[in-house]
Design an enzyme around this catalytic site. Structure first.
Site, PDB file in Angstrom:
ATOM      1  N   HIS A 104     -17.058  20.498  28.636  1.00 16.96           N
ATOM      2  CA  HIS A 104     -15.624  20.763  28.767  1.00 16.96           C
ATOM      3  C   HIS A 104     -14.826  19.732  27.974  1.00 16.96           C
ATOM      4  O   HIS A 104     -13.923  20.086  27.207  1.00 16.96           O
ATOM      5  CB  HIS A 104     -15.231  20.732  30.254  1.00 16.96           C
ATOM      6  CG  HIS A 104     -13.757  20.820  30.514  1.00 16.96           C
ATOM      7  ND1 HIS A 104     -13.145  21.951  31.013  1.00 16.96           N
ATOM      8  CD2 HIS A 104     -12.758  19.920  30.324  1.00 16.96           C
ATOM      9  CE1 HIS A 104     -11.844  21.733  31.127  1.00 16.96           C
ATOM     10  NE2 HIS A 104     -11.578  20.507  30.712  1.00 16.96           N
ATOM     11  N   GLU A 105     -15.151  18.474  28.162  1.00 12.18           N
ATOM     12  CA  GLU A 105     -14.421  17.423  27.434  1.00 12.18           C
ATOM     13  C   GLU A 105     -14.663  17.527  25.928  1.00 12.18           C
ATOM     14  O   GLU A 105     -13.738  17.350  25.124  1.00 12.18           O
ATOM     15  CB  GLU A 105     -14.801  16.042  27.958  1.00 12.18           C
ATOM     16  CG  GLU A 105     -14.517  15.825  29.438  1.00 12.18           C
ATOM     17  CD  GLU A 105     -13.080  16.102  29.829  1.00 12.18           C
ATOM     18  OE1 GLU A 105     -12.189  16.028  28.963  1.00 12.18           O
ATOM     19  OE2 GLU A 105     -12.841  16.423  31.011  1.00 12.18           O
ATOM     20  N   HIS A 135     -12.308  20.070  24.477  1.00 14.66           N
ATOM     21  CA  HIS A 135     -10.955  19.609  24.095  1.00 14.66           C
ATOM     22  C   HIS A 135     -10.986  19.014  22.689  1.00 14.66           C
ATOM     23  O   HIS A 135     -10.118  19.295  21.858  1.00 14.66           O
ATOM     24  CB  HIS A 135     -10.453  18.552  25.078  1.00 14.66           C
ATOM     25  CG  HIS A 135     -10.033  19.097  26.407  1.00 14.66           C
ATOM     26  ND1 HIS A 135      -9.192  20.172  26.539  1.00 14.66           N
ATOM     27  CD2 HIS A 135     -10.328  18.700  27.671  1.00 14.66           C
ATOM     28  CE1 HIS A 135      -8.983  20.414  27.828  1.00 14.66           C
ATOM     29  NE2 HIS A 135      -9.666  19.543  28.529  1.00 14.66           N
ATOM     30  N   GLU A 154      -6.942  24.037  28.920  1.00 16.62           N
ATOM     31  CA  GLU A 154      -7.978  23.837  29.940  1.00 16.62           C
ATOM     32  C   GLU A 154      -8.880  25.062  30.060  1.00 16.62           C
ATOM     33  O   GLU A 154     -10.090  24.939  30.251  1.00 16.62           O
ATOM     34  CB  GLU A 154      -7.351  23.496  31.300  1.00 16.62           C
ATOM     35  CG  GLU A 154      -6.609  22.165  31.321  1.00 16.62           C
ATOM     36  CD  GLU A 154      -7.494  20.979  30.948  1.00 16.62           C
ATOM     37  OE1 GLU A 154      -8.718  21.048  31.184  1.00 16.62           O
ATOM     38  OE2 GLU A 154      -6.958  20.010  30.401  1.00 16.62           O
TER      39      GLU A 154
HETATM   40 ZN   LIG Z   1      -9.801  19.444  30.540  1.00 16.09          ZN
END
Ligand SMILES: [Zn+2]
Length: 379
Positions: free
Chosen positions: A233-234, A237, A271
């Site tokens: 997830h990170e 980004h 997100e």
């Molecule tokens: Zn996030």
């Protein structure tokens, strides 16, 4: 469940909220670290690099598993006489974690040093102000001639989470869908790739964010690497920022943010995209926290507790995953979206869907429109 809801930190930090197979040929072929020297009548240390890890994806019991460390940097150190020097370097096997570290001639002493990085494409460092990678050395061998098999070399337990991050990032790299270079995105050419940096400190509990627009590093707290979803997830980004040529949507109203709750269009887009990156890389449809709790992205208009519309990151993330699904309208993968994002900046999901998809020839009617409607997004 309450435990699934955790507030994010202040400022512009983007936290994880919310489970691969890939070709094993790509990285080895596409990247060219210093190759191990061919060694006729030389000295070689061979073996397999592996690490133990607590497997959050397997549930809250987090069972201890062993995994080979793929595409991880190694260096051969040794001496024929005089001082010890670095003699060769390379990466472990993309499918089996094997290394074969060779030098010409025999060596009075030799060992293999492993680094928490993969070529110059990604790395795990100790701190923002100490960019040293983690390293450890294999057993030292003396009077090495010919091939000496070290067997399975285990990452020391205190460092295993660093190598879990290194190994897990392969899953995203293999699916990056960049046909034009070995870099993360088509924005860059071979030899000019940006490297993704993770900061992990076992003594620091805080983390779980991509530090934009500061260092642009991902910071992970002590146990966070236990979740592959959190790591990816990170990285997601960072990938979005890279796809946009080091640009990122202006994000507001994102503190805190929850998978099923309304935040803002910009928060839900960024997100939701990161959630979708992790699930897509892992080939599942959920988010897993580092404590092993799992949150499903399955939702429709009747799902209890879910807010509606494109200010909800779970609605956006599930829509993206359905568009990219093997039976989905985008051709069975995310490749066209990745290509689109290297050309078109989207401030929010509405712009991505209603403006940038049509411009890229991606469908916005029929099955595509139905997917969004099924997740309560109606454009
Ligand atoms: Zn996030």
């Amino acid at each position: 469940m309450q435990v699934l809801r955790r507030p994010s930190s202040s400022g512009s930090r983007l936290r994880a909220f919310g489970a691969a197979l890939a070709t094993t040929f790509g990285l080895m072929a596409a990247l060219s670290p210093t190759p191990a020297m061919a060694a006729p009548a030389g000295a070689c240390l061979t073996g397999t690099l592996a690490y133990d890890h607590l497997d959050a994806e397997a549930g809250t019991a987090k069972p201890l598993r062993t995994q080979v460390a793929r595409n991880a940097n190694w260096e051969l150190w040794g001496r024929t006489s005089g001082s010890t020097t670095r003699l060769a370097s390379g990466i472990t096997g993309a499918s089996d974690g094997r290394f074969s570290a060779c030098a010409n001639g025999s060596l009075t002493e030799a060992y293999v040093r492993f680094r928490s990085s993969s070529t110059a494409m990604w790395r795990v460092i100790k701190a923002a102000d100490n960019t040293a990678e983690y390293t450890f050395d294999s057993a030292h061998r003396t009077n090495v001639a010919g091939t000496v098999n070290l067997g399975t070399v285990k990452v020391p337990a205190s460092l295993q989470r660093a190598w879990k991050v290194v190994d897990t990032l392969n899953l995203l790299y293999w699916k990056r869908a960049n046909p034009s270079s070995s870099c993360w995105t088509a924005r860059q050419a071979n030899g000019r790739c940006d490297e993704i940096t993770f900061v992990w400190d076992p003594r620091v509990a805080d983390g779980g964010y991509w530090d934009y627009p500061g260092t642009n590093y991902v910071f992970l707290g002590a146990t966070m690497p236990d979740s592959k979803h959190l790591v990816l997830h990170e990285a997601g980004h960072w990938l979005q920022w890279q796809l946009y040529g080091r640009a990122f949507p202006e994000v507001t109203g994102c503190n805190p943010h929850y998978i099923e709750r309304s935040s803002s269009t910009s928060c839900a887009w960024t997100e939701g995209f990161a959630d979708a990156v992790a699930a897509y890389a892992l080939g599942d449809y959920r988010y897993v926290y580092d404590n092993g709790y799992s949150y499903s992205f399955v939702n429709d208009a009747a799902t209890p507790g879910w807010d509606r519309g494109d200010t909800v990151q779970g609605r956006v993330g599930s829509s993206l995953l359905d568009l990219w699904a093997s039976n989905g309208p985008d051709g069975g993968n995310w490749d066209k979206t990745i290509a689109l994002m290297t050309r078109q900046f989207s401030q929010n999901f509405r712009e991505y869907f209603t403006v940038d998809r049509p411009a890229a020839g991606l469908p916005v009617t029929g099955a595509a429109k139905q997917i969004l409607a099924g997740h309560t997004i109606d454009y």
